[in-house]
Scaffold this active site. Structure first.
Site, PDB file in Angstrom:
ATOM      1  CD  GLU A  78      -2.888  -1.236   0.175  1.00 38.20           C
ATOM      2  OE1 GLU A  78      -3.054  -0.220  -0.528  1.00 38.20           O
ATOM      3  OE2 GLU A  78      -3.508  -2.306  -0.014  1.00 38.20           O
ATOM      4  CB  CYS A 141      -6.477  -2.974   6.265  1.00 36.90           C
ATOM      5  SG  CYS A 141      -6.559  -4.720   6.700  1.00 36.90           S
ATOM      6  CG  HIS A 163      -4.326  -5.339   1.880  1.00 37.29           C
ATOM      7  ND1 HIS A 163      -4.637  -4.005   1.765  1.00 37.29           N
ATOM      8  CD2 HIS A 163      -5.146  -5.832   2.864  1.00 37.29           C
ATOM      9  CE1 HIS A 163      -5.605  -3.709   2.637  1.00 37.29           C
ATOM     10  NE2 HIS A 163      -5.924  -4.794   3.312  1.00 37.29           N
TER      11      HIS A 163
HETATM   12  N1  PCA Z   1      -8.201  -7.207   6.309  1.00 36.99           N
HETATM   13  C1  PCA Z   1      -9.208  -6.178   6.534  1.00 36.99           C
HETATM   14  C2  PCA Z   1      -9.153  -5.898   8.021  1.00 36.99           C
HETATM   15  C3  PCA Z   1      -8.384  -7.021   8.625  1.00 36.99           C
HETATM   16  C4  PCA Z   1      -7.769  -7.721   7.481  1.00 36.99           C
HETATM   17  O1  PCA Z   1      -6.957  -8.645   7.572  1.00 36.99           O
HETATM   18  C5  PCA Z   1      -9.047  -4.960   5.639  1.00 36.99           C
HETATM   19  O2  PCA Z   1      -8.496  -5.078   4.534  1.00 36.99           O
HETATM   20  O3  PCA Z   1      -9.485  -3.862   6.013  1.00 36.99           O
END
Ligand code: PCA
Length: 205
Positions: A78, A141, A163
């Site tokens: 990100e 997240c 991610h």
């Molecule tokens: N993914 C979610 C919240 C926790 C996770 O592992 C997200 O992408 O917001």
């Protein structure tokens, strides 16, 4: 040097969260830096609180948080967090904020302070599907990344978010199966990103 790495607990009806499974598999030391691993709850309020308390106790030079992103086919580094909570499902505390600010006093957005392009190049060199991403969404997240970047702004701490796709055990239960990646490859990806970031930090003046 201390490095804080976090993953989340499971949410949204899943029984595992591959982000935490991958973080758990990381070595305790990379290039002499201590790797401190912490699981965060998939909750807006408690997640922020636990992140801030881990930052305080670990006093890290580098922080990388990881989370699951169903539907993504590559490790996503990100680049930005936005000041928005807009949940389409409840978090694990049954909180579903819609069109709220993460922080009413904060900036509209903060940029990640990791060497994202160098990390991406290292992942590609290792043959791991990877991409840069301009949105961490508007669920927990993004909230955690926003909180991390706001609280480390101007400190010199390198901070960011990765991610990961679903793992095969999660994907095979869905129809049609979404893209997936093995937890071993996710852990390898995190280790590569951490190694690149540690090396960059070590050469800073
Ligand atoms: N993914 C979610 C919240 C926790 C996770 O592992 C997200 O992408 O917001």
């Amino acid at each position: 040097m201390r490095v804080l790495v976090t993953g989340f607990d499971s949410f949204g009806g899943e029984s595992i969260n591959p982000s935490w499974e991958a973080v758990k598999r990381l070595p305790d030391e990379i290039l002499g830096a201590e790797i401190i691993k912490k699981q965060l709850p998939t909750e807006f309020i408690a997640g922020e609180r636990e992140l801030l308390s881990a930052l305080k106790s670990a006093e890290p030079s580098i922080v990388i948080c990881a989370g699951q992103a169903a539907g993504r086919s590559a490790v996503s580094i990100e680049r930005v967090a936005i000041n928005l909570r807009d949940a389409s499902i409840a978090d694990n505390a049954l909180f579903t904020p819609v069109d709220e600010a993460v922080s009413p006093e904060g900036e509209a957005a903060y940029f990640v302070t990791l060497p994202v392009k160098a990390a991406l190049a290292a992942l590609k060199e290792a043959g791991i599907p990877a991409e840069l991403s301009l949105s961490a969404g508007s669920f927990v997240c993004n909230d955690i990344l926003y909180t991390l970047l706001r609280s480390t702004e101007g400190t010199g701490i390198a901070a960011g978010f990765v991610h990961v796709p679903l793992c095969p055990a999660q994907a095979e239960k869905k129809s049609p199966p979404p893209p997936s990646m093995s937890i071993e490859d996710m852990a390898k990806a995190l280790e590569i990103i951490l190694t690149k970031t540690i090396k960059t930090k070590e050469t800073e003046p």
